[in-house]
Design a protein around this motif. Structure first.
Motif, PDB file in Angstrom:
ATOM      1  N   LEU A  30      70.184  17.389  77.947  1.00  0.00           N
ATOM      2  CA  LEU A  30      69.180  18.436  77.788  1.00  0.00           C
ATOM      3  C   LEU A  30      69.764  19.792  77.395  1.00  0.00           C
ATOM      4  O   LEU A  30      69.017  20.695  77.017  1.00  0.00           O
ATOM      5  N   ASN A  31      71.079  19.951  77.459  1.00  0.00           N
ATOM      6  CA  ASN A  31      71.663  21.216  77.004  1.00  0.00           C
ATOM      7  C   ASN A  31      71.822  21.276  75.487  1.00  0.00           C
ATOM      8  O   ASN A  31      72.186  22.307  74.936  1.00  0.00           O
ATOM      9  N   SER A  32      71.505  20.178  74.798  1.00  0.00           N
ATOM     10  CA  SER A  32      71.568  20.172  73.335  1.00  0.00           C
ATOM     11  C   SER A  32      70.407  20.958  72.748  1.00  0.00           C
ATOM     12  O   SER A  32      69.257  20.784  73.165  1.00  0.00           O
ATOM     13  N   PRO A  33      70.661  21.800  71.727  1.00  0.00           N
ATOM     14  CA  PRO A  33      69.583  22.604  71.131  1.00  0.00           C
ATOM     15  C   PRO A  33      68.832  21.911  69.994  1.00  0.00           C
ATOM     16  O   PRO A  33      68.062  22.554  69.285  1.00  0.00           O
ATOM     17  N   VAL A  34      69.031  20.611  69.773  1.00  0.00           N
ATOM     18  CA  VAL A  34      68.466  19.956  68.591  1.00  0.00           C
ATOM     19  C   VAL A  34      66.943  20.034  68.518  1.00  0.00           C
ATOM     20  O   VAL A  34      66.369  19.961  67.428  1.00  0.00           O
ATOM     21  N   ALA A  35      66.278  20.210  69.651  1.00  0.00           N
ATOM     22  CA  ALA A  35      64.810  20.329  69.636  1.00  0.00           C
ATOM     23  C   ALA A  35      64.354  21.525  68.816  1.00  0.00           C
ATOM     24  O   ALA A  35      63.229  21.538  68.300  1.00  0.00           O
ATOM     25  N   VAL A  36      65.216  22.537  68.682  1.00  0.00           N
ATOM     26  CA  VAL A  36      64.873  23.721  67.892  1.00  0.00           C
ATOM     27  C   VAL A  36      64.573  23.339  66.447  1.00  0.00           C
ATOM     28  O   VAL A  36      63.754  23.975  65.779  1.00  0.00           O
ATOM     29  N   LEU A  37      65.200  22.275  65.946  1.00  0.00           N
ATOM     30  CA  LEU A  37      64.925  21.790  64.592  1.00  0.00           C
ATOM     31  C   LEU A  37      64.044  20.545  64.585  1.00  0.00           C
ATOM     32  O   LEU A  37      63.250  20.342  63.664  1.00  0.00           O
ATOM     33  N   LEU A  38      64.167  19.723  65.614  1.00  0.00           N
ATOM     34  CA  LEU A  38      63.445  18.447  65.617  1.00  0.00           C
ATOM     35  C   LEU A  38      61.959  18.581  65.922  1.00  0.00           C
ATOM     36  O   LEU A  38      61.234  17.589  65.914  1.00  0.00           O
ATOM     37  N   HIS A  39      61.481  19.816  66.174  1.00  0.00           N
ATOM     38  CA  HIS A  39      60.043  19.965  66.381  1.00  0.00           C
ATOM     39  C   HIS A  39      59.261  19.572  65.139  1.00  0.00           C
ATOM     40  O   HIS A  39      58.090  19.200  65.232  1.00  0.00           O
ATOM     41  N   TRP A  40      59.882  19.616  63.945  1.00  0.00           N
ATOM     42  CA  TRP A  40      59.174  19.189  62.716  1.00  0.00           C
ATOM     43  C   TRP A  40      58.853  17.697  62.745  1.00  0.00           C
ATOM     44  O   TRP A  40      57.675  17.316  62.691  1.00  0.00           O
ATOM     45  N   PRO A  41      59.854  16.788  62.830  1.00  0.00           N
ATOM     46  CA  PRO A  41      59.507  15.360  62.834  1.00  0.00           C
ATOM     47  C   PRO A  41      58.767  14.923  64.099  1.00  0.00           C
ATOM     48  O   PRO A  41      57.904  14.044  64.037  1.00  0.00           O
ATOM     49  N   LEU A  42      59.087  15.550  65.255  1.00  0.00           N
ATOM     50  CA  LEU A  42      58.395  15.142  66.486  1.00  0.00           C
ATOM     51  C   LEU A  42      56.936  15.580  66.471  1.00  0.00           C
ATOM     52  O   LEU A  42      56.074  14.908  67.051  1.00  0.00           O
ATOM     53  N   THR A  43      56.613  16.678  65.788  1.00  0.00           N
ATOM     54  CA  THR A  43      55.211  17.076  65.642  1.00  0.00           C
ATOM     55  C   THR A  43      54.482  16.109  64.716  1.00  0.00           C
ATOM     56  O   THR A  43      53.304  15.792  64.940  1.00  0.00           O
ATOM     57  N   ILE A  44      55.145  15.616  63.691  1.00  0.00           N
ATOM     58  CA  ILE A  44      54.546  14.570  62.850  1.00  0.00           C
ATOM     59  C   ILE A  44      54.271  13.326  63.700  1.00  0.00           C
ATOM     60  O   ILE A  44      53.177  12.742  63.645  1.00  0.00           O
ATOM     61  N   TYR A  45      55.262  12.932  64.480  1.00  0.00           N
ATOM     62  CA  TYR A  45      55.099  11.772  65.362  1.00  0.00           C
ATOM     63  C   TYR A  45      53.913  11.977  66.313  1.00  0.00           C
ATOM     64  O   TYR A  45      53.041  11.103  66.439  1.00  0.00           O
TER      65      TYR A  45
END
Length: 377
Positions: A153-168
């Protein structure tokens, strides 16, 4: 810097910074008492609504990450900036992260020409390889995604992955109330109004993992699409890569870029420059969508959305829309119901996959996040 709430609605010039906040809602600020008084005839219609939104604003800051306080409240309080957040992680102005702060806001054609394909993170911190285990249940928040992908959970990848996860999440929402037609092995998405994600296209490679059994084709349509990409087709293979030279993701790339995806699956993109209502006849010749997605749309702010909403009404295609804050979503919903003469199919609600880094320099004191609220036609 916050803008005066009366700016543009009064003939008087602003006398200084907007530091005088409305005593009731606290969401709007003014440069002077005279501007506040002059703006009251308009603001009184929204004041109570904004007050309720401000009372619930703390819910927007709730994320499971250890950096949540830094990325939310400390940015709102000006103790941290988006730049300093990225600098702390050695990601400032790096590849896909370049456009997450004001320093990278001016996009050059060179940024559009290449597809930045690296996370700038160690393999432990990013989804650089295929999923070792199938998805057992639908993902419903960031924690469930991180657990499934075995990312700390300390990884910041969600800052960019909100694009594909919002599509999902959009597709899951549409399917949950039976808006989607039966899909065999191909899903067609019309994605309206793309902006900075055009410089972050590699994040859409995560759709391989999210939809492993589908051929997913996305038509990106909007005025921000650069002219030289107009009409282009692109196939996304593999995943964005980590920093490690000897990682499995690099060895795959060196061996011809072949990834063991099933032939029945895949992710491809198409690009169209212009407004949807102007281009739809040509786009529909190539693909009629199962679903339309409009991220951070700002429907109430741009009159160009009105003919598009009319078109969507006539097409009768499920459409999922997001916006930066609850007020923008409320105004968009009012506009949509006026145009379509029917209620939303999916009411305004908080997107569990909103970007976990708050926006800076917003028009209201309401906290704003990319893809923050979600709703549907």
């Amino acid at each position: 810097m916050m803008e005066c709430g009366a700016r543009g609605s009064s003939r008087m010039l602003c006398s200084g910074p907007a530091i005088r906040r409305c005593g009731r809602c606290g969401a709007v600020a003014y440069c002077s008492i005279s501007h506040q008084v002059a703006h009251w005839s308009y603001h009184k219609e929204e004041c109570g609504r904004l007050e309720k939104q401000m009372m619930n604003a703390h819910l927007l800051h709730h994320f499971p990450f250890p950096f949540s306080m830094e990325a939310t409240l400390q940015v709102v309080e000006k103790k941290v900036t988006r730049c300093s957040f990225l600098m702390q992680r050695n990601l400032h102005l790096l590849g896909m992260w370049k456009h997450e702060c004001n320093c990278g806001a001016s996009v050059s054609s060179a940024d559009y020409l290449r597809v930045n394909d690296e996370w700038g993170l160690q393999s432990l911190l990013c989804p650089c390889q295929e999923v070792p285990k199938p998805m057992s249940v639908c993902l419903n928040n960031w924690r469930s995604y991180y657990d499934w992908r075995s990312i700390p959970l300390n990884s910041p990848v969600a800052v960019l992955l909100h694009w594909p996860l919002t599509i999902y999440h959009s597709i899951q929402l549409a399917a949950s109330i039976n808006l989607l037609p039966e899909i065999s092995n191909k899903l067609l998405v019309h994605y309206l109004g793309p902006d900075k994600e055009l410089c972050q296209l590699s994040v859409f490679k995560e759709l391989h993992a999210l939809f492993p059994d589908l051929k997913l084709h996305i038509e990106l349509i909007g005025p921000a699409v650069p002219q030289f990409r107009n009409g282009e087709r692109m196939t996304l293979t593999g995943y964005a890569k980590c920093l490690e030279i000897d990682c499995y993701c690099k060895s795959r790339a060196e061996n011809g870029g072949r990834y063991p995806f099933d032939k029945s699956s895949g992710v491809s993109l198409g690009f169209h420059k212009g407004f949807y209502h102007d281009l739809f006849k040509d786009v529909l010749k190539e693909s009629f969508p199962h679903v339309i997605i409009a991220p951070n749309a700002g429907i109430a702010a741009y009159s160009s959305w009105l003919p598009t909403i009319e078109l969507i009404k006539d097409m009768n295609v499920p459409t999922i829309i997001t916006d930066y804050c609850e007020e923008a979503a409320y105004l968009a919903a009012s506009c949509i119901t006026t145009v379509t003469s029917r209620p939303l199919s999916i009411p305004v609600q908080l997107n569990p996959f909103r970007q976990p880094l708050v926006m800076e320099d917003t028009a209201l004191y309401l906290p704003c996040y990319s893809n923050c609220f979600i709703f549907g036609i």
